[in-house]
Design an enzyme around this catalytic site. Sequence first.
Site, PDB file in Angstrom:
ATOM      1  N   HIS A   1       0.739  -1.275  -0.007  1.00 21.79           N
ATOM      2  CA  HIS A   1       0.013  -0.064  -0.135  1.00 21.79           C
ATOM      3  C   HIS A   1       0.873   1.355  -0.050  1.00 21.79           C
ATOM      4  O   HIS A   1       0.206   2.426   0.209  1.00 21.79           O
ATOM      5  CB  HIS A   1      -0.960   0.166   1.165  1.00 21.79           C
ATOM      6  CG  HIS A   1      -2.104  -0.900   1.358  1.00 21.79           C
ATOM      7  ND1 HIS A   1      -3.294  -0.913   0.734  1.00 21.79           N
ATOM      8  CD2 HIS A   1      -2.111  -2.312   1.702  1.00 21.79           C
ATOM      9  CE1 HIS A   1      -3.906  -1.947   0.999  1.00 21.79           C
ATOM     10  NE2 HIS A   1      -3.222  -2.782   1.471  1.00 21.79           N
TER      11      HIS A   1
ATOM     12  N   LYS B   1      -8.404  13.961   4.338  1.00 16.47           N
ATOM     13  CA  LYS B   1      -7.404  12.969   4.469  1.00 16.47           C
ATOM     14  C   LYS B   1      -6.261  13.141   5.668  1.00 16.47           C
ATOM     15  O   LYS B   1      -6.392  14.233   6.024  1.00 16.47           O
ATOM     16  CB  LYS B   1      -6.734  12.797   3.025  1.00 16.47           C
ATOM     17  CG  LYS B   1      -6.303  13.886   2.619  1.00 16.47           C
ATOM     18  CD  LYS B   1      -5.539  13.757   1.439  1.00 16.47           C
ATOM     19  CE  LYS B   1      -6.534  14.021  -0.026  1.00 16.47           C
ATOM     20  NZ  LYS B   1      -6.518  12.824  -0.773  1.00 16.47           N
ATOM     21  N   ARG B   2      -5.727  11.980   6.062  1.00 21.77           N
ATOM     22  CA  ARG B   2      -4.646  12.115   6.949  1.00 21.77           C
ATOM     23  C   ARG B   2      -3.671  13.565   6.558  1.00 21.77           C
ATOM     24  O   ARG B   2      -3.537  13.599   5.327  1.00 21.77           O
ATOM     25  CB  ARG B   2      -3.651  10.967   6.883  1.00 21.77           C
ATOM     26  CG  ARG B   2      -4.469   9.864   7.607  1.00 21.77           C
ATOM     27  CD  ARG B   2      -4.475  10.369   8.890  1.00 21.77           C
ATOM     28  NE  ARG B   2      -3.566  10.235   9.724  1.00 21.77           N
ATOM     29  CZ  ARG B   2      -2.923   9.346  10.841  1.00 21.77           C
ATOM     30  NH1 ARG B   2      -3.821   8.444  11.003  1.00 21.77           N
ATOM     31  NH2 ARG B   2      -1.912   9.220  11.359  1.00 21.77           N
TER      32      ARG B   2
ATOM     33  N   LYS C   1       0.763  14.757   0.727  1.00 20.00           N
ATOM     34  CA  LYS C   1      -0.636  14.971   0.611  1.00 20.00           C
ATOM     35  C   LYS C   1      -0.901  16.344   0.127  1.00 20.00           C
ATOM     36  O   LYS C   1      -1.697  16.959  -0.290  1.00 20.00           O
ATOM     37  CB  LYS C   1      -1.649  14.410   1.437  1.00 20.00           C
ATOM     38  CG  LYS C   1      -1.533  12.773   1.658  1.00 20.00           C
ATOM     39  CD  LYS C   1      -2.563  12.599   2.650  1.00 20.00           C
ATOM     40  CE  LYS C   1      -2.311  10.939   2.948  1.00 20.00           C
ATOM     41  NZ  LYS C   1      -3.138  10.116   2.083  1.00 20.00           N
TER      42      LYS C   1
ATOM     43  N   LYS D   1     -14.892   8.427  -3.566  1.00 22.67           N
ATOM     44  CA  LYS D   1     -16.093   8.786  -2.733  1.00 22.67           C
ATOM     45  C   LYS D   1     -16.389  10.087  -3.133  1.00 22.67           C
ATOM     46  O   LYS D   1     -17.642  10.351  -3.388  1.00 22.67           O
ATOM     47  CB  LYS D   1     -15.800   8.473  -1.288  1.00 22.67           C
ATOM     48  CG  LYS D   1     -15.355   7.009  -1.024  1.00 22.67           C
ATOM     49  CD  LYS D   1     -14.596   7.077   0.503  1.00 22.67           C
ATOM     50  CE  LYS D   1     -13.931   5.737   0.712  1.00 22.67           C
ATOM     51  NZ  LYS D   1     -13.117   5.836   1.940  1.00 22.67           N
TER      52      LYS D   1
ATOM     53  N   THR E   1      -8.480   6.650  -1.917  1.00 17.72           N
ATOM     54  CA  THR E   1     -10.051   6.027  -2.017  1.00 17.72           C
ATOM     55  C   THR E   1     -10.984   7.154  -1.888  1.00 17.72           C
ATOM     56  O   THR E   1     -12.152   7.011  -2.261  1.00 17.72           O
ATOM     57  CB  THR E   1     -10.062   4.826  -1.071  1.00 17.72           C
ATOM     58  OG1 THR E   1      -9.638   5.125   0.259  1.00 17.72           O
ATOM     59  CG2 THR E   1      -9.680   3.623  -1.562  1.00 17.72           C
TER      60      THR E   1
HETATM   61  C1  NBG Z   1      -2.605   3.684   1.892  1.00 25.24           C
HETATM   62  C2  NBG Z   1      -2.184   4.675   0.869  1.00 25.24           C
HETATM   63  C3  NBG Z   1      -3.447   5.148   0.023  1.00 25.24           C
HETATM   64  C4  NBG Z   1      -4.290   3.975  -0.422  1.00 25.24           C
HETATM   65  C5  NBG Z   1      -4.582   3.203   1.015  1.00 25.24           C
HETATM   66  C6  NBG Z   1      -5.411   2.097   0.598  1.00 25.24           C
HETATM   67  C7  NBG Z   1      -1.000   2.807   3.643  1.00 25.24           C
HETATM   68  C8  NBG Z   1       0.198   2.240   4.219  1.00 25.24           C
HETATM   69  N1  NBG Z   1      -1.258   3.326   2.472  1.00 25.24           N
HETATM   70  O1  NBG Z   1      -2.865   5.920  -0.976  1.00 25.24           O
HETATM   71  O2  NBG Z   1      -1.503   5.801   1.183  1.00 25.24           O
HETATM   72  O3  NBG Z   1      -5.463   4.318  -1.097  1.00 25.24           O
HETATM   73  O4  NBG Z   1      -3.566   2.500   1.693  1.00 25.24           O
HETATM   74  O5  NBG Z   1      -4.828   0.970  -0.324  1.00 25.24           O
HETATM   75  O6  NBG Z   1      -1.780   3.280   4.745  1.00 25.24           O
END
Ligand code: NBG
Length: 830
Positions: free
Chosen positions: A372, A563-564, A569, A675, A671
Amino acid sequence: MPKNSHAAPPQPAEDIRTGMSVESIRRAFLDNLFFVQGRFLQVASSDDEYKALAFTIRDRMLQRWVATIQTYQKTNCRTVAYLSAEYLPGPHLGNNMLSLGITEVAREALAELGLDLDALIAYEEEPGLGNGGLGRLAACFMDSLATLQIPAISYGIRYQFGIFNQHIRDGWQTELTDTWLRFGNPWEVRRPHVAYEVQLGGHTESYLDDNNRYRVRWVPHETFRGVAIDTPILGYGVNTVNALRLWSAEAPESFDFHAFNTGDYFGAVNREIRSETISKVLYPNDEPETGKRLRLLQQHFFVSCSLQDLIRIHQTTKLPLTKLHEKFSIQLNDTHPAIAVAELMRLLIDIHQLDWDEAWGVTSRTFAYTNHTLLPEALEKWPVEMFESLLPRHLQIVYEINARFLDEVRLRFPYDADRVSRMSIIDESGPRWVRMAHLACVGCFAINGVAALHSRLLQETVLKDFHDLWPNKFSNKTNGVTPRRFMMLSNPGLTALLDRTVGRGWARDLDRLRQLEEHADEPAFQEEWRAIKLDRKQALAKLVQERLGIEIDPTSLYDIQAKRIHEYKRQHLNVLHIIALYSRLKRNPGLDITPRTFIFGGKAAPGYHMAKLIIKLIHGVGDIVNRDPDVAGRLKVVFLPNYSVKLAQWVYPAADLSEQISTAGKEASGTGNMKFSMNGALTIGTLDGANVEIRDEVGPENFFLFGLTAEEVERARADGYRPYDVYESDPELKDAIDLLSSGLFARGDRELFRPLVDHLLNHDSYLLLADFASYIECQDRVAEAYRNPTQWTRMSILNAARMSKFSSDRTIGEYCRDIWHASPVPVKLP
Ligand code: NBG
């Protein structure tokens, strides 16, 4: 509010625990309130009412759950096991009612009692058992697995404290412990007899067994117990209920008898407390330091319990353990559960007496690994000494796996010693580390990234050597999200319109939304579309007013980044745009700009100072902009504290513009981007993660693209990127940065944001300055486009219409077809 509790005439026709009529729901609610909560309507608290309803809904799920288990046992079907350290399911009540198709019935039943269903839905505290995208993806996958009727079980950790609650004090993030279990959790079922022992520490001994075979015995220093706590996950419109099985840590006995007998009663009780700490708290990610003992322990703990559980289930089938991979496919959600490769080997060899080759044959055909992230700091590794002190037997097994693996590498690439050390599971370039991603690659038969670009970059960079060796292991599985929660549940107005336009059932077949294209230019349809958006924007405005006391204008463009908080980002790029607009208005107060409301949401890791400074900056800018009469009615800045799944359900439907502005090559998928788009927001974004595919689907004319590509980013870096030169050569950028340094947004303090500015001017690791001009130019196009509602609405409709690829049903379908080889097993109610 009048509470009307007179007893209903007895209606024996429908069972009070399974009946689906208004009458049975109403009676069941009162029954649960009385017999489970020991309450009656006149004195019930919100908590009592919420739980009475939750139990009423759960009863209806239990019947389906039992039928599912019976069906799975009878058919002995192939089963997916999903191992994830994180799950962010969001509140259950509304979703479970939606899946059962009972929402309106429940609403009516409660109304008869003078209760408001929406208030009870809003009351629920969500399980924050994850950090962000990764945990939420796992939850979307559970929803799709159940909806597609795939036999599956999801394993994880029942953290007593989930992700911290974010409070804002004077613009700074502070963390408060999450107490989601404080009042109990009506959705879970504790299974005290499904419990396993997990060892740690100590040493190993070798011995010869009765057949004179060399064996190893692990003599651990400590033993814990993991107890299963299950949550039913019901599919939408089907009877399938899969289990989310979370492990809770306990001491093996409530008293340590040895300590007890020697009079050390308090020592014995202490030990119990120590055991519980294993599942006590979720680790926030993006923390700077690695190598936390407890985190490795947590991983080993839940993996060991899960594998022991799978072996137990397998043994009920009477098949030999050498066929484990025929019964189960086990997916590793990132490297957090990667220790499973060594643990399964240990269980098969040491406990179940398989020999190495048999055990490896099973192991290497059972696991698949999803990566991920490409960020080097997020690739897990553990110091060898620490690993050995906790898991001495596992380290031996890892060494053996590694030795055999490196022999294979040498055979394939005989003159390439560099490659061998690059690929080794043990990093020996300095202090020694166990590289979990390498262990996963070696031990798994399939490896995938989460968006096309991400999977390609994985193969070309981080995992290139593994791709050279085993190209067939690799594939891409672009992420998806569940339209049930993020369209139906979050946006009932839109749902009603879609039901009327393309017919019910679109949420299980998102392709049907294509039919919306025919209506994209119809004035009446456009009118309805805009009314729905306005309604959601008003709802968010109300929430902002209530929580923050800030008034926002629902007719302004809602520009949202949720988002975080992370430098890659680039929330601070968004802030630079706000500062640039503010500056334009200050210099030219008569300027006619498109009124905008900038909305941010997201948590920063507690130890990530730069991210916390960005939150402070958003507030600093908001304080100035929101109070300045010169820009009143044209700019507003809002930070929504404590972003969560629950809050997200208010945010996505209300957005006009979705900010997906990470440095190209950094966001694995994203993701939230999906949404927003499903709810008709237009995206301003880079060619990063799944943005690339979203743009392909919706058409470039319906997407606001800006910025460097991943290749251009790499090239800029290689060519010695100098952010200071960019700053010097772009007057609007210079102006914005100077304003940021001036102290204006820090009540005169010129030092506060200096770390941020210094980093941007001297390093700018995420190329904000390089993308600034392109971003601003693109934002100007956004503002222009918003002034043409007909055109904007058309683009908005086409975004929603073309999102079918991003349903998690599609994603799960691909995993089932290419990796898990699992197929639907429908469940019938007796
Ligand atoms: C996160 C990514 C996102 C991705 C999500 C689900 C981790 C390690 N990765 O871009 O930063 O959408 O995983 O796949 O949290």
